[in-house]
Design a protein around this motif. Structure first.
Motif, short mmCIF file in Angstrom:
data_model
loop_
_atom_site.label_atom_id
_atom_site.label_comp_id
_atom_site.label_asym_id
_atom_site.label_seq_id
_atom_site.Cartn_x
_atom_site.Cartn_y
_atom_site.Cartn_z
N UNK A 35 6.63 40.37 65.06
CA UNK A 35 7.99 40.77 65.38
C UNK A 35 8.52 41.72 64.31
N UNK A 36 9.16 42.78 64.75
CA UNK A 36 10.00 43.60 63.88
C UNK A 36 11.36 43.68 64.55
N UNK A 233 9.21 39.04 56.15
CA UNK A 233 9.23 39.99 55.04
C UNK A 233 10.38 40.96 55.26
N UNK A 234 11.06 41.33 54.17
CA UNK A 234 11.99 42.45 54.25
C UNK A 234 11.70 43.38 53.09
N UNK A 247 10.48 41.80 59.29
CA UNK A 247 9.11 41.83 59.80
C UNK A 247 8.52 40.44 59.65
N UNK A 248 7.99 39.91 60.73
CA UNK A 248 7.40 38.57 60.73
C UNK A 248 5.90 38.70 60.90
N UNK A 249 5.15 38.12 59.97
CA UNK A 249 3.68 38.17 60.02
C UNK A 249 3.11 36.75 60.06
N UNK A 377 3.02 38.28 48.83
CA UNK A 377 4.12 37.32 48.71
C UNK A 377 5.37 37.89 49.36
N UNK A 378 6.03 37.08 50.17
CA UNK A 378 7.21 37.57 50.88
C UNK A 378 8.47 37.53 50.03
N UNK A 379 8.36 37.09 48.77
CA UNK A 379 9.50 37.07 47.87
C UNK A 379 9.37 38.12 46.78
#
Length: 390
Positions: A35-36, A233-234, A247-249, A377-379
């Motif tokens: 998803x975006x 993720x942003x 963005x979802x992975x 890492x999403x952070x």
């Protein structure tokens, strides 16, 4: 890019006891973007009068303003800053219309608001953004109203105060507002707003602050799981355009029909902390596989992550046995479900080990259907190779 819009990756369904949910409509691979999503509303998380010590962000795209060289102030109020003429132009036509500018300026000069908790200043920002959405994009405003979130009597005092304040200080033009509408909007915001975080380099005492909140209509359908199979993720400060998109992975492979879940907070929290946060912020009790196991543990046994993000040994509860390593790591093509993941394996493989980060790792998107060996890492954005985990 495949998204939920294509109808080939995610499917919206009703799940008994969980409500609306997104499930995989085909087998999904680790690292795959599922998803975006663009926000229909984005608003600042700061009080109306920002502390001078806080970082400055563009009031349209929320990039950090490292230098004043290219900063453009709002010509009407000078309180709001933009990272360039393009952002100012875009904001003036949408999120920072003349009415929004006037409303925020009047609220800054309203003593009664500053006698209330800081949370109500942020709620006032949201309501101004939501009313503006109704004016500039009525269809998106209807989408906002369709999201989950029901009025709670506990919200009545805030709704009554904010209704009285906005109606008298800065009523939106050609829009009828009521206490019921404000209460409904606050409920939608509480359940559906995602925090857009400040850079990890600016965190203090191990805590990152939220720079803005965004409401993402498609991403709002993701339910929570304490051992998620996807993460968001942003790229606020690095994306060239659409930098507020989410963005979802996928974290690991999942089969068709599996629900795709995010964690609403860092996965290192123990059982009692997770349940308290979910009850207070989202109004539900989690019964995911991890919680079912940890509900029978003592408080000491749930604290399997120390302050440095490493697994603590526990003699009473064997979390991970060396001779079971091969069983934990599924061979290529095997179906791997959430129930098959021992807690420690998830933490070691998918939690960032950078100090005070607590981010979740997901593989980079596959290239030519070949899974990446690098995890992001999403952070903090750090990359980690699979070889480093061996």
């Amino acid at each position: 890019m495949l998204t939920a819009d294509s109808g080939s990756v995610l499917r919206l369904v009703e799940i008994e006891g969980r409500g609306r949910a997104l499930v995989a409509s085909q087998p999904l691979k680790a690292g795959q973007i599922v998803l975006q999503d663009s926000p229909i509303v984005v608003y600042s998380a700061f009080p109306l009068v920002k502390p001078q010590s806080s970082a400055s962000y563009c009031d349209n795209c929320f990039r950090i303003l490292f230098s004043s060289a290219n900063v453009v102030p709002c010509p009407l109020c000078s309180h709001h800053l933009f990272c360039g003429p393009n952002c100012l132009t875009a904001a003036t036509a949408s999120s920072h219309s003349p009415w929004v500018c006037q409303a925020l300026s009047r609220l800054r000069d309203c003593p009664s608001l500053f006698s209330q908790p800081l949370e109500q200043q942020v709620q006032a920002r949201f309501l101004i953004a939501a009313y503006n959405l109704a004016l500039v994009s009525p269809s998106d405003f209807q989408v906002l109203l369709s999201l989950q979130g029901q009025y709670s009597p506990s919200d009545a005092p805030a709704a009554e105060f904010l209704h009285s304040l906005i109606s008298s200080v800065c009523p939106p033009p050609s829009l009828s507002i009521s206490i019921e509408l404000i209460a409904a909007l606050l409920a939608k915001d509480k359940l559906n707003a995602f925090g857009l975080m400040e850079p990890i380099s600016l965190q203090q005492d191990g805590e990152r602050s939220v720079r803005a909140y965004g409401i993402y209509p498609k991403a709002s359908f993701f339910n929570h799981d304490c051992l998620p199979n996807a993460c968001r993720f942003d790229y606020l400060d690095s994306a060239l355009d659409q930098n507020t998109d989410m963005i979802v992975r996928m974290i690991h492979d999942v089969p068709v029909g599996r629900e795709i879940c995010l964690s609403y907070f860092p996965v290192n929290l123990n059982y009692s902390a997770r349940q308290k946060r979910l009850a207070e912020d989202y109004g539900f009790t989690c019964n995911c596989d991890r919680c079912k196991v940890e509900a029978n543990w003592s408080d000491n046994e749930t604290d399997v992550i120390d302050d440095n993000g490493t697994i603590e040994e526990n003699e009473d509860e064997e979390i991970m046995e060396e001779d079971n390593d091969e069983q934990m790591v599924a061979s290529e093509g095997d179906e791997v479900g959430e129930a098959d993941f021992p807690h420690a394996y998830f933490f070691v493989r998918y939690m960032c080990n950078r100090e005070n980060c607590w981010g979740t790792l997901a593989p980079l998107p596959p290239s030519n259907d070949v899974q990446s060996k690098m995890l992001e890492c999403n952070v903090c954005g750090n990359l980690k190779s699979e070889e480093d985990m061996c």
